[in-house]
Scaffold this active site. Structure first.
Site, mmCIF file in Angstrom:
data_model
loop_
_atom_site.group_PDB
_atom_site.id
_atom_site.type_symbol
_atom_site.label_atom_id
_atom_site.label_comp_id
_atom_site.label_asym_id
_atom_site.label_seq_id
_atom_site.Cartn_x
_atom_site.Cartn_y
_atom_site.Cartn_z
ATOM 1 N N ASP A 290 -4.522 -9.950 12.815
ATOM 2 C CA ASP A 290 -4.680 -8.545 13.240
ATOM 3 C C ASP A 290 -3.752 -8.327 14.436
ATOM 4 O O ASP A 290 -4.048 -8.779 15.555
ATOM 5 C CB ASP A 290 -6.144 -8.258 13.596
ATOM 6 N N ILE A 291 -2.651 -7.644 14.197
ATOM 7 C CA ILE A 291 -1.609 -7.504 15.219
ATOM 8 C C ILE A 291 -2.154 -6.741 16.425
ATOM 9 O O ILE A 291 -2.005 -7.159 17.571
ATOM 10 C CB ILE A 291 -0.379 -6.771 14.632
ATOM 11 N N LYS B 24 -14.491 1.293 15.310
ATOM 12 C CA LYS B 24 -13.234 0.516 15.225
ATOM 13 C C LYS B 24 -12.539 0.432 16.574
ATOM 14 O O LYS B 24 -11.969 -0.598 16.931
ATOM 15 C CB LYS B 24 -12.313 1.134 14.171
ATOM 16 N N LYS C 164 9.007 -17.012 -10.694
ATOM 17 C CA LYS C 164 8.380 -15.807 -11.247
ATOM 18 C C LYS C 164 7.251 -16.229 -12.197
ATOM 19 O O LYS C 164 7.453 -17.075 -13.080
ATOM 20 C CB LYS C 164 9.439 -15.001 -12.002
ATOM 21 N N PHE D 62 -4.490 3.066 14.971
ATOM 22 C CA PHE D 62 -4.723 4.101 13.967
ATOM 23 C C PHE D 62 -5.797 3.592 13.008
ATOM 24 O O PHE D 62 -5.943 2.390 12.814
ATOM 25 C CB PHE D 62 -3.434 4.403 13.179
ATOM 26 N N ASN E 61 0.852 -1.189 0.000
ATOM 27 C CA ASN E 61 0.000 0.000 0.000
ATOM 28 C C ASN E 61 0.889 1.240 0.000
ATOM 29 O O ASN E 61 2.109 1.133 -0.010
ATOM 30 C CB ASN E 61 -0.962 -0.025 1.198
ATOM 31 N N LYS F 248 -11.597 -3.169 18.020
ATOM 32 C CA LYS F 248 -10.204 -3.564 18.259
ATOM 33 C C LYS F 248 -9.923 -3.758 19.754
ATOM 34 O O LYS F 248 -8.878 -4.280 20.136
ATOM 35 C CB LYS F 248 -9.249 -2.489 17.728
HETATM 36 O O1 C5P Z 1 -8.782 -2.728 10.676
HETATM 37 P P1 C5P Z 1 -7.838 -1.675 10.230
HETATM 38 O O2 C5P Z 1 -6.763 -2.198 9.301
HETATM 39 O O3 C5P Z 1 -8.465 -0.454 9.678
HETATM 40 O O4 C5P Z 1 -7.138 -1.228 11.580
HETATM 41 C C1 C5P Z 1 -6.135 -0.290 11.618
HETATM 42 C C2 C5P Z 1 -5.339 -0.423 12.890
HETATM 43 O O5 C5P Z 1 -5.064 -1.782 13.186
HETATM 44 C C3 C5P Z 1 -3.974 0.224 12.757
HETATM 45 O O6 C5P Z 1 -3.583 0.619 14.056
HETATM 46 C C4 C5P Z 1 -3.124 -0.908 12.242
HETATM 47 O O7 C5P Z 1 -1.739 -0.714 12.520
HETATM 48 C C5 C5P Z 1 -3.693 -2.087 12.997
HETATM 49 N N1 C5P Z 1 -3.643 -3.354 12.255
HETATM 50 C C6 C5P Z 1 -2.868 -4.379 12.709
HETATM 51 N N2 C5P Z 1 -2.848 -5.581 12.061
HETATM 52 C C7 C5P Z 1 -3.599 -5.775 10.966
HETATM 53 C C8 C5P Z 1 -4.412 -4.727 10.486
HETATM 54 C C9 C5P Z 1 -4.404 -3.535 11.151
HETATM 55 O O8 C5P Z 1 -2.176 -4.196 13.722
HETATM 56 N N3 C5P Z 1 -3.564 -6.938 10.338
#
Ligand code: C5P
Length: 416
Positions: free
Chosen positions: A309-310, A340, A290, A326, A211, A344
């Site tokens: 999702d970290i 959100k 490739k 964020f 991205n 989260k």
């Molecule tokens: O769900 P979304 O991607 O919009 O969430 C954004 C937040 O979650 C940001 O703080 C991003 O760093 C964190 N994030 C994460 N791991 C992911 C997706 C998003 O830590 N796979």
């Protein structure tokens, strides 16, 4: 103009790094500071007062008996009204003088006679053996005990041909450290872990999905947190940005690597800030070779699977640090941001309009917490990062620290 209105007394002592002091003077003046240069006799062998006067725009003082000051007390008058004394470069001899309270020339006398509370910042520059000599170790320890801030030194090639610790920091790093010294130490002693930048998900050995995140916001938060006295670990996806001075950086590429790195670093952290634009999906059928174009022009069929999702994984742990997320939203920010934050499971979520901020120098933020939302109006990312750090500090379960100007901690830049 980060240093607008600040008066800095810049002392130069004898060392080849005096050439960097010329650059530092330019940088300080550009940042808005009034710079009063004072040079020792040793410094005069390396650079002329003419150069330093031209760059600082002020007469340079080199002699204790200089009669230009009306009462002939340069050692007193030059520091009155000053905001900091910076010694760059600081030789081994001058370091020793400072540690022992020597006062046999203008610069050392001026340091000894500095008003109580006037910060003294020292940028050592010397041969590695001099730096490592037990006598210098003792002097450094004494200066630290006396509340003198050590800026560096760094390790690397030395002008004498040897390699090791003792190089003076670069002018840009010193400028950053001087600016940092004026920031309130709101996160003193706090360990802060953050993610920044994009992640890159491989398609085949030469192609990837990613991205447009530049990492600028996350790197600004890392810098601001470290300025505020935090011990910062930055886990970064690929980014061309330089690592903020004093920040420990761990490089990763994919979301899975970022997840593993965060989990490995989590123990003992007080704050976790997830700024990274983590790819939501990775390619499930990564090709080991490739991918080739086909004669019929048929594009490859990529299958995706969801990345971990970290932030959510950290937030749901029993021993979770204070978590900040964020959200880069393209529409309905107020509604999506509030939702959100709850989804989260984090106490603080920072919303920005993603397509407007990626790669830009400035941003506008909306902070969501259990009480509603607060707007931080459009500003450059470092200004916003400092405001965010203050907001985080105010929410941590401990009293903020006093704001005396002092050097921020440097976990890996000095062997001390
Ligand atoms: O769900 P979304 O991607 O919009 O969430 C954004 C937040 O979650 C940001 O703080 C991003 O760093 C964190 N994030 C994460 N791991 C992911 C997706 C998003 O830590 N796979």
């Amino acid at each position: 103009m980060e240093l607008a209105g600040k008066k800095i007394v810049l002392g130069l002592t004898g060392g080849i790094a005096c050439y960097k002091a010329a650059e530092l003077t330019r940088a300080l003046v550009k940042a808005g500071a009034a710079v009063q240069v004072v040079m020792t006799q040793g410094a005069l062998h390396f650079i002329t007062p003419v150069t330093m006067q031209a760059l600082s725009g002020q007469p340079v003082f080199t002699d204790q008996w200089d009669g230009r000051i009306a009462n002939n007390m340069a050692h007193i008058d030059l520091t009155r009204g000053a905001d900091a004394i910076v010694i760059a470069p600081c030789s081994a001899d001058f370091l020793s003088k400072l540690a022992h309270g020597g006062a046999d020339d203008l610069l050392s006398t001026l340091c000894l006679a500095r008003p109580h509370g006037l910060p003294l910042l020292v940028a050592p520059a010397m041969n590695v053996e001099m730096w490592e000599n037990p006598a210098t170790r003792r002097n450094v320890a004494q200066l630290q005990a006396d509340g003198v801030a050590l800026l560096g030194p760094a390790a690397g090639d030395q002008a004498c041909g040897e390699v090791g610790m003792g190089r003076m920091l670069e002018a840009e790093q010193l400028l950053g450290e001087i600016i940092a010294a004026f920031q309130p130490k709101l996160l003193a002693g706090t360990r802060l872990l953050l993610t920044a930048g994009p992640t890159v998900e491989a398609i085949d050995p030469v192609r990837a999905v990613t991205n447009f995140s530049s990492g600028k916001m996350g790197y600004a938060v890392a810098r601001a947190a470290r300025e505020a006295g935090a011990i910062v670990t930055l886990i970064s996806g690929p980014s061309a940005l330089p690592t903020p001075y004093g920040v420990r950086r761990i490089d990763v590429r994919s979301a899975q690597q970022m997840h593993a790195a965060v989990m490995a670093q989590l123990a003992g952290q007080h704050v976790f800030v997830a700024v990274a634009a983590v790819a939501d999906w990775r390619v499930a059928n990564v090709s080991e070779q490739k991918l080739k174009k086909t004669a019929g022009g048929k594009p490859p069929e990529l299958q995706f699977e969801q990345n971990p999702d970290i932030l959510a994984d950290v937030a749901k742990r029993a021993d979770a640090p204070f978590c900040v997320g964020f959200a880069a939203e393209s529409d309905h920010l107020l509604q999506h941001g509030a939702e959100k934050r709850i989804r989260k499971g984090v106490p603080l979520l920072v919303g920005n309009l993603g397509h407007e901020t990626f790669g830009q120098e400035d941003n506008a933020l909306v902070l969501f917490d259990a009480n509603g939302h607060t707007e931080l109006p459009r500003a450059d990312k470092l200004t916003l990062a400092r405001q965010l750090v203050a907001q985080i500090a105010a929410r941590l379960p401990r009293a903020p620290q006093p704001s005396a100007p002092t050097a921020a901690p440097t976990p890996d830049a000095s062997p001390l």
